[in-house]
Design a protein around this motif. Structure first.
Motif, PDB file in Angstrom:
ATOM      1  N   ASN A  94     -52.341 -34.401  -1.294  1.00  0.00           N
ATOM      2  CA  ASN A  94     -51.530 -33.492  -0.472  1.00  0.00           C
ATOM      3  C   ASN A  94     -50.140 -33.221  -1.046  1.00  0.00           C
ATOM      4  N   TRP A  95     -49.852 -33.714  -2.242  1.00  0.00           N
ATOM      5  CA  TRP A  95     -48.538 -33.525  -2.861  1.00  0.00           C
ATOM      6  C   TRP A  95     -48.645 -32.383  -3.873  1.00  0.00           C
ATOM      7  N   GLN A  96     -48.281 -31.186  -3.439  1.00  0.00           N
ATOM      8  CA  GLN A  96     -48.471 -30.002  -4.277  1.00  0.00           C
ATOM      9  C   GLN A  96     -47.593 -30.019  -5.521  1.00  0.00           C
ATOM     10  N   TRP A  97     -46.379 -30.602  -5.425  1.00  0.00           N
ATOM     11  CA  TRP A  97     -45.497 -30.683  -6.595  1.00  0.00           C
ATOM     12  C   TRP A  97     -46.145 -31.467  -7.733  1.00  0.00           C
ATOM     13  N   ALA A  98     -47.049 -32.388  -7.378  1.00  0.00           N
ATOM     14  CA  ALA A  98     -47.743 -33.193  -8.376  1.00  0.00           C
ATOM     15  C   ALA A  98     -49.127 -32.631  -8.694  1.00  0.00           C
ATOM     16  N   GLY A  99     -49.383 -31.380  -8.277  1.00  0.00           N
ATOM     17  CA  GLY A  99     -50.651 -30.743  -8.593  1.00  0.00           C
ATOM     18  C   GLY A  99     -51.669 -30.784  -7.490  1.00  0.00           C
ATOM     19  N   GLY A 100     -51.414 -31.606  -6.440  1.00  0.00           N
ATOM     20  CA  GLY A 100     -52.349 -31.677  -5.329  1.00  0.00           C
ATOM     21  C   GLY A 100     -53.733 -32.113  -5.766  1.00  0.00           C
ATOM     22  N   ALA A 101     -54.736 -31.577  -5.091  1.00  0.00           N
ATOM     23  CA  ALA A 101     -56.121 -31.928  -5.410  1.00  0.00           C
ATOM     24  C   ALA A 101     -56.573 -31.340  -6.744  1.00  0.00           C
ATOM     25  N   VAL A 102     -55.868 -30.314  -7.217  1.00  0.00           N
ATOM     26  CA  VAL A 102     -56.242 -29.658  -8.483  1.00  0.00           C
ATOM     27  C   VAL A 102     -55.952 -30.558  -9.673  1.00  0.00           C
ATOM     28  N   GLY A 103     -54.848 -31.310  -9.617  1.00  0.00           N
ATOM     29  CA  GLY A 103     -54.512 -32.211 -10.699  1.00  0.00           C
ATOM     30  C   GLY A 103     -53.503 -31.628 -11.666  1.00  0.00           C
ATOM     31  N   LEU A 104     -53.281 -32.337 -12.753  1.00  0.00           N
ATOM     32  CA  LEU A 104     -52.319 -31.949 -13.789  1.00  0.00           C
ATOM     33  C   LEU A 104     -53.000 -31.932 -15.144  1.00  0.00           C
ATOM     34  N   GLU A 105     -52.525 -31.042 -15.995  1.00  0.00           N
ATOM     35  CA  GLU A 105     -53.085 -30.926 -17.346  1.00  0.00           C
ATOM     36  C   GLU A 105     -51.972 -31.103 -18.364  1.00  0.00           C
ATOM     37  N   ALA A 106     -52.253 -31.879 -19.386  1.00  0.00           N
ATOM     38  CA  ALA A 106     -51.293 -32.054 -20.473  1.00  0.00           C
ATOM     39  C   ALA A 106     -51.319 -30.828 -21.371  1.00  0.00           C
ATOM     40  N   PRO A 107     -50.190 -30.490 -21.995  1.00  0.00           N
ATOM     41  CA  PRO A 107     -50.186 -29.351 -22.912  1.00  0.00           C
ATOM     42  C   PRO A 107     -51.140 -29.579 -24.085  1.00  0.00           C
ATOM     43  N   ILE A 108     -51.614 -28.498 -24.634  1.00  0.00           N
ATOM     44  CA  ILE A 108     -52.474 -28.581 -25.820  1.00  0.00           C
ATOM     45  C   ILE A 108     -51.601 -28.354 -27.044  1.00  0.00           C
ATOM     46  N   GLY A 109     -51.668 -29.253 -27.974  1.00  0.00           N
ATOM     47  CA  GLY A 109     -50.846 -29.105 -29.169  1.00  0.00           C
ATOM     48  C   GLY A 109     -51.122 -30.221 -30.149  1.00  0.00           C
ATOM     49  N   ASP A 110     -50.277 -30.295 -31.158  1.00  0.00           N
ATOM     50  CA  ASP A 110     -50.402 -31.328 -32.180  1.00  0.00           C
ATOM     51  C   ASP A 110     -48.997 -31.771 -32.554  1.00  0.00           C
ATOM     52  N   ALA A 111     -48.412 -32.611 -31.705  1.00  0.00           N
ATOM     53  CA  ALA A 111     -47.043 -33.081 -31.899  1.00  0.00           C
ATOM     54  C   ALA A 111     -47.006 -34.580 -31.643  1.00  0.00           C
ATOM     55  N   ALA A 112     -46.750 -35.348 -32.682  1.00  0.00           N
ATOM     56  CA  ALA A 112     -46.812 -36.805 -32.574  1.00  0.00           C
ATOM     57  C   ALA A 112     -45.784 -37.335 -31.588  1.00  0.00           C
ATOM     58  N   TRP A 113     -44.593 -36.746 -31.566  1.00  0.00           N
ATOM     59  CA  TRP A 113     -43.543 -37.254 -30.689  1.00  0.00           C
ATOM     60  C   TRP A 113     -43.838 -36.979 -29.212  1.00  0.00           C
ATOM     61  N   MET A 114     -44.791 -36.060 -28.946  1.00  0.00           N
ATOM     62  CA  MET A 114     -45.236 -35.805 -27.581  1.00  0.00           C
ATOM     63  C   MET A 114     -46.605 -36.439 -27.298  1.00  0.00           C
ATOM     64  N   LEU A 115     -47.098 -37.229 -28.255  1.00  0.00           N
ATOM     65  CA  LEU A 115     -48.417 -37.866 -28.152  1.00  0.00           C
ATOM     66  C   LEU A 115     -49.522 -36.855 -27.893  1.00  0.00           C
ATOM     67  N   LEU A 116     -49.411 -35.713 -28.556  1.00  0.00           N
ATOM     68  CA  LEU A 116     -50.436 -34.676 -28.462  1.00  0.00           C
ATOM     69  C   LEU A 116     -51.131 -34.572 -29.810  1.00  0.00           C
ATOM     70  N   PHE A 117     -52.414 -34.884 -29.836  1.00  0.00           N
ATOM     71  CA  PHE A 117     -53.184 -34.864 -31.075  1.00  0.00           C
ATOM     72  C   PHE A 117     -54.502 -34.133 -30.828  1.00  0.00           C
ATOM     73  N   ARG A 118     -54.978 -33.454 -31.838  1.00  0.00           N
ATOM     74  CA  ARG A 118     -56.270 -32.773 -31.734  1.00  0.00           C
ATOM     75  C   ARG A 118     -57.423 -33.690 -32.120  1.00  0.00           C
TER      76      ARG A 118
END
Length: 328
Positions: A140-164
Motif C-alpha cells: 500500500n506504499w505507492q512511493w515505494a512502488g506499491g504492489a507493482v514493485g521497483l525496477e533497477a535501471p538497465i545499464g553497465d556501470a560498476a559503480w552502480m552495480l549494474l552489469f549485463r
C-alpha cells in the motif's frame, strides 16, 4: 560467598576454518573461468546467497535458540532501501546496500524489545506477523512502488552495480559470503557466542551466573538482521526487479530455515552445506519436472528433505561424525 562466572576465554579459537573458507573462496572465484553456462552460475549464486542467509539466521535460530519464520522481512527492508535510494536520490548501491543493513538492524532493535521476551512458537508467530505487516505496508506504499514493485535501471556501470553479465554479481556474492562466514565465525567464538549458547541452554541459569541475557539476545537479533539486510540489497540489484510478494516472502523465510536445518542448525558450516544441497536440488527438479504439471519436482524435493531429516536428524554435518565413529 563467591559468584561463579562463565569462562568466555577465546584464546583457543582455531584458525583453520578461516583458512579453509579463504581457500574455498578462491576456488569458487575461479569457477567462471571453467563454467560459462549462465544457469549454472545462477544456481551457484543462489546457493551461496541462501547459505549466507542461513548463516545469518543461525545466529538467532541456532546459537540463540529463537526460531524465526519472518527473517525475509530484513531481506525486503535491505532490498527496498537499496533500490529506493537508487531511484529517488541516485545513490550508488555501494552505499545503499550497507545502509539497507543498518536500517534492517534498526528495525530489529525496534521490534526486538517486545518479541525477544517471547520464546518457542510464540516468538515464531511474532516474526511471521512482522513479515505480514511489512508485506501489507509495502503493498500500500505507492512511493515505494506499491504492489507493482521497483525496477533497477538497465545499464553497465560498476559503480552502480549494474552489469549485463552474471559473472560480476557471482564474484561479489563470493566475496560477501567470505565476509559473512568470517563475521559469524568470530561472533560465535567470542564472549558473545558463549553467552548465546548459555542462554540457549538454560536462560535462567545463564542469568544467575551474571549473563545480561536481554542485551545479548538483542545483539543476536540486530546482528542477524543487519547482515540479512545487506544480502537483501545485493539480491535486489542482482534480480533487477523487486515487489512485496517476492521480497517479503514467507516461502523465502522457510527456505532459509530449511537450508540451516538440513545442513545442521547451531553449526557454522551447516547452513552452507544445506544450501549446497538444497538449492541445486530445488532448481534441478524444477527444470527437469516442473513443466510436467504433475508436481513431480515438489514431490522429489520434499522426499529428499524427508529422507535427510529421518536419517540425519542433526543435519548433514553429522555425516562426518558418523563416518568417524564407524571407522573406530
Amino acid at each position: 560467598m563467591t559468584t561463579q562466572k562463565i569462562d568466555t576465554s577465546s584464546s583457543g579459537v582455531p584458525k583453520w576454518p578461516i583458512l579453509a573458507a579463504l581457500a574455498a573462496t578462491v576456488v569458487m572465484a575461479l569457477v567462471p573461468l571453467v563454467v560459462t553456462d549462465s544457469f549454472t552460475l545462477q544456481v551457484l549464486l543462489l546457493a551461496i546467497m541462501f547459505g549466507a542467509l542461513g548463516a545469518c539466521w543461525n545466529l538467532v535460530g541456532g546459537f540463540l535458540g529463537r526460531i524465526s519464520f519472518g527473517h525475509s522481512v530484513f531481506v525486503g527492508v535491505g532490498g527496498y532501501t537499496t533500490l529506493l535510494l537508487l531511484h529517488h536520490l541516485k545513490l550508488t548501491p555501494l552505499l545503499g546496500i550497507p545502509l539497507g543493513g543498518v536500517i534492517s538492524a534498526a528495525l530489529a532493535w525496534l521490534v526486538g524489545g517486545p518479541t525477544l521476551r517471547l520464546s518457542g512458537h510464540y516468538f515464531a508467530m511474532a516474526t511471521i506477523a512482522l513479515l505480514q505487516i511489512g508485506l501489507l505496508l509495502l503493498i500500500n506504499w505507492q512511493w515505494a512502488g506499491g504492489a507493482v514493485g521497483l525496477e533497477a535501471p538497465i545499464g553497465d556501470a560498476a559503480w552502480m552495480l549494474l552489469f549485463r553479465s552474471k559473472v560480476p554479481y557471482y564474484l561479489i556474492a563470493v566475496g560477501l559470503a567470505f565476509l559473512t562466514f568470517c563475521a559469524t565465525f568470530f561472533l560465535v567464538h567470542s564472549k558473545t557466542g558463549f553467552y548465546w549458547r548459555a542462554i540457549n541452554g538454560d536462560e535462567a541459569a545463564a542469568r544467575s551466573l551474571g549473563v545480561p541475557a536481554d542485551r545479548y539476545k538483542m545483539l543476536a537479533f540486530v546482528m542477524s538482521a543487519g547482515m540479512t539486510g545487506v544480502w537483501g540489497g545485493f539480491f535486489a540489484m542482482y534480480v533487477g526487479f523487486i515487489d512485496p510478494e517476492s521480497m517479503f516472502s514467507l516461502t523465502m523465510s522457510v527456505q532459509v530455515v530449511l537450508v540451516t536445518i538440513l545442513g545442521g542448525v547451531g553449526t557454522l558450516i551447516g547452513p552452507w552445506l544445506g544450501a549446497a544441497v538444497l538449492l541445486p536440488l530445488s532448481e534441478g527438479t524444477r527444470v527437469l519436472w516442473g513443466s510436467s504439471g504433475l508436481g513431480l519436482d515438489l514431490l522429489i524435493f520434499g522426499l529428499a528433505i524427508l529422507l535427510v531429516t529421518m536419517f540425519l536428524p542433526g543435519g548433514l554435518v553429522t555425516l562426518r561424525r558418523r563416518r568417524g565413529s564407524s571407522g573406530r
